[in-house]
Scaffold this motif. Structure first.
Motif, mmCIF file in Angstrom:
data_model
loop_
_atom_site.group_PDB
_atom_site.id
_atom_site.type_symbol
_atom_site.label_atom_id
_atom_site.label_comp_id
_atom_site.label_asym_id
_atom_site.label_seq_id
_atom_site.Cartn_x
_atom_site.Cartn_y
_atom_site.Cartn_z
ATOM 1 N N GLU A 37 -14.881 4.452 15.653
ATOM 2 C CA GLU A 37 -14.501 4.945 14.320
ATOM 3 C C GLU A 37 -14.102 3.805 13.393
ATOM 4 O O GLU A 37 -14.322 3.873 12.175
ATOM 5 N N MET A 38 -13.544 2.732 13.947
ATOM 6 C CA MET A 38 -13.152 1.606 13.117
ATOM 7 C C MET A 38 -14.374 0.884 12.551
ATOM 8 O O MET A 38 -14.379 0.450 11.400
ATOM 9 N N THR A 39 -15.415 0.777 13.360
ATOM 10 C CA THR A 39 -16.655 0.167 12.884
ATOM 11 C C THR A 39 -17.261 0.995 11.765
ATOM 12 O O THR A 39 -17.726 0.462 10.743
ATOM 13 N N VAL A 40 -17.267 2.303 11.942
ATOM 14 C CA VAL A 40 -17.842 3.209 10.943
ATOM 15 C C VAL A 40 -17.048 3.168 9.644
ATOM 16 O O VAL A 40 -17.617 3.050 8.550
ATOM 17 N N ILE A 41 -15.733 3.235 9.753
ATOM 18 C CA ILE A 41 -14.884 3.196 8.554
ATOM 19 C C ILE A 41 -15.021 1.847 7.849
ATOM 20 O O ILE A 41 -15.074 1.774 6.618
ATOM 21 N N ALA A 42 -15.094 0.771 8.632
ATOM 22 C CA ALA A 42 -15.247 -0.561 8.046
ATOM 23 C C ALA A 42 -16.539 -0.667 7.251
ATOM 24 O O ALA A 42 -16.571 -1.258 6.162
ATOM 25 N N ALA A 43 -17.633 -0.099 7.774
ATOM 26 C CA ALA A 43 -18.913 -0.136 7.056
ATOM 27 C C ALA A 43 -18.803 0.588 5.721
ATOM 28 O O ALA A 43 -19.354 0.146 4.708
ATOM 29 N N VAL A 44 -18.076 1.703 5.704
ATOM 30 C CA VAL A 44 -17.905 2.474 4.462
ATOM 31 C C VAL A 44 -17.066 1.691 3.460
ATOM 32 O O VAL A 44 -17.408 1.601 2.269
ATOM 33 N N ILE A 45 -15.982 1.091 3.934
ATOM 34 C CA ILE A 45 -15.077 0.365 3.035
ATOM 35 C C ILE A 45 -15.745 -0.895 2.496
ATOM 36 O O ILE A 45 -15.668 -1.209 1.306
ATOM 37 N N ILE A 46 -16.421 -1.628 3.379
ATOM 38 C CA ILE A 46 -17.132 -2.829 2.939
ATOM 39 C C ILE A 46 -18.178 -2.473 1.898
ATOM 40 O O ILE A 46 -18.450 -3.236 0.962
ATOM 41 N N GLY A 47 -18.756 -1.278 2.031
ATOM 42 C CA GLY A 47 -19.764 -0.830 1.087
ATOM 43 C C GLY A 47 -19.245 -0.451 -0.274
ATOM 44 O O GLY A 47 -20.036 -0.133 -1.169
ATOM 45 N N GLY A 48 -17.938 -0.454 -0.458
ATOM 46 C CA GLY A 48 -17.381 -0.218 -1.784
ATOM 47 C C GLY A 48 -16.796 1.156 -2.021
ATOM 48 O O GLY A 48 -16.364 1.458 -3.138
ATOM 49 N N THR A 49 -16.750 2.016 -1.026
ATOM 50 C CA THR A 49 -16.129 3.327 -1.188
ATOM 51 C C THR A 49 -14.616 3.188 -1.098
ATOM 52 O O THR A 49 -14.100 2.609 -0.148
ATOM 53 N N SER A 50 -13.919 3.722 -2.079
ATOM 54 C CA SER A 50 -12.467 3.589 -2.126
ATOM 55 C C SER A 50 -11.799 4.593 -1.200
ATOM 56 O O SER A 50 -12.205 5.758 -1.133
ATOM 57 N N MET A 51 -10.769 4.159 -0.490
ATOM 58 C CA MET A 51 -10.003 5.050 0.373
ATOM 59 C C MET A 51 -9.218 6.078 -0.433
ATOM 60 O O MET A 51 -8.683 7.034 0.125
ATOM 61 N N ARG A 52 -9.145 5.892 -1.745
ATOM 62 C CA ARG A 52 -8.438 6.840 -2.596
ATOM 63 C C ARG A 52 -9.229 8.122 -2.793
ATOM 64 O O ARG A 52 -8.686 9.129 -3.227
ATOM 65 N N GLY A 53 -10.505 8.094 -2.501
ATOM 66 C CA GLY A 53 -11.347 9.266 -2.670
ATOM 67 C C GLY A 53 -11.840 9.405 -4.095
ATOM 68 O O GLY A 53 -11.530 8.600 -4.972
ATOM 69 N N GLY A 54 -12.650 10.429 -4.323
ATOM 70 C CA GLY A 54 -13.134 10.714 -5.667
ATOM 71 C C GLY A 54 -14.491 10.134 -5.977
ATOM 72 O O GLY A 54 -15.161 10.567 -6.903
ATOM 73 N N ASN A 55 -14.915 9.146 -5.211
ATOM 74 C CA ASN A 55 -16.221 8.538 -5.455
ATOM 75 C C ASN A 55 -16.697 7.858 -4.183
ATOM 76 O O ASN A 55 -15.893 7.498 -3.322
#
Length: 330
Positions: free
Chosen positions: A254-272
């Motif tokens: 799950e850490m690898t998956v979340i890291a890929a999303v965050i590195i890709g520019g998706t904000s952890m704040r949500g909304g986009n």
């Protein structure tokens, strides 16, 4: 004098557009730069075999990351990825000898929907925070996986299944082709559907979305269902690659998956969310691990390098949020 002012305004406008373009595509530019540097450092990086391996590995995390991106955009998160992948892979290995490949895959996807529904109910109906709910379900799923297998490794003997999940079409690995298809479907769902609009609305401001008539509970459950279906597809290819399944096959994934999303520019704040960025992030994350192995970097230093890059990516994203005016896309 007027012509000179117009030329000056055009130069300023062009520079501004270029700066905005670089900010919006910094992760893609970073990927290209890293590939160029690694190609210069080691000739084996650009070898056909290594490129094929990178595409294989990036598909595993990337498919799951598409589901995670949708969840994070809705202001949610799922930490039970490792448990879901383990259960789905184990069930696949157990039923595959006695049924067809197609029915086995359908059974795994159906099972994933049940797992996603459990998380969705915990979060939307019982109102447990996503972090706590999915952390609990992670241990629940892992526990069932260990109990069901008694801690043993289940081998997958199906020759045709291994050929399907490890094959390629015109030199492109089938998992990567599936990754591309799922990325396109995710983009269409996220940007060009009523559901995607509701996901962004809930992630931006759940209270305002509720008052506007958005079915918040249903949106959350559907988001978990979509994410779990992505996890199940990833589990199918991982099991095929390993030709086996066991309880600890995806611990920490799950850490690898979340890291890929965050590195890709998706904000952890949500909304986009950023589908293309998530796609590139998964590839970039895989390339980093691959390159460190080729360069002979010790495994514990790989964690350090990966962590530094992740922190840098988050910092860049945070800086952009502070400097670029927010634009509503709901």
């Amino acid at each position: 004098m007027g012509n000179q002012n117009n030329r000056e305004q055009q130069r300023v406008s062009t520079a501004g557009k270029l700066k905005t373009l670089i900010k919006a595509n910094y992760i893609t530019i970073l990927l290209v730069l890293i590939c160029v540097i690694l190609g210069a450092l080691t000739s084996s990086f650009l070898s056909p075999g290594n490129i094929s391996n990178v595409l294989f590995q990036s598909a595993f995390a990337g498919i799951a990351a598409m589901g995670m991106m949708l969840l994070i955009s809705a202001g949610l998160i799922d930490l039970s990825v490792g448990g879901q992948i383990a259960i789905c892979s184990i069930i696949l290995a157990r039923i595959l000898p006695s049924t067809t490949i197609g029915l086995a895959i359908l059974a795994v996807i159906f099972l994933s929907l049940i797992l996603g529904l459990i998380n969705g109910i915990l979060v939307s109906a019982i109102k447990i925070p996503p972090f706590i709910a999915t952390l609990g379900s992670l241990y629940l799923f892992l526990g069932f996986a260990y109990i069901y297998t008694d801690g043993q490794v289940l081998s997958i003997q199906s020759k045709y299944f291994r050929e399907l999940t490890n094959g390629s079409i015109f030199g492109i690995p089938i998992p990567f082709i599936c990754f591309i298809v799922i990325a396109i479907l995710t983009f269409l769902l996220f940007r060009h559907s009523y559901f995607g609009r509701n996901v962004r609305a809930v992630g931006s401001n759940e209270r305002a979305a509720y008052l506007a008539g958005v079915p918040v509970r249903r949106v959350k459950i559907l988001a978990f269902l979509f994410a779990s279906s992505c996890f199940s597809v990833s589990s199918i290819f991982i099991a095929g690659r390993l030709s086996s399944a066991e309880g600890n096959m995806a611990i920490g994934y799950e850490m690898t998956v979340i890291a890929a999303v965050i590195i890709g520019g998706t904000s952890m704040r949500g909304g986009n969310g950023n589908v293309w960025g998530t796609f590139v992030g998964a590839v970039l994350f895989t390339i980093l691990g691959n390159a460190l192995n080729l360069l002979g970097v010790a495994s514990y230093w790989q964690y350090v390098v990966t962590g530094l890059i992740l922190i840098a990516a988050i910092s860049i994203g945070t800086f952009q949020l502070r400097t670029v005016p927010l634009r509503s896309e709901v």
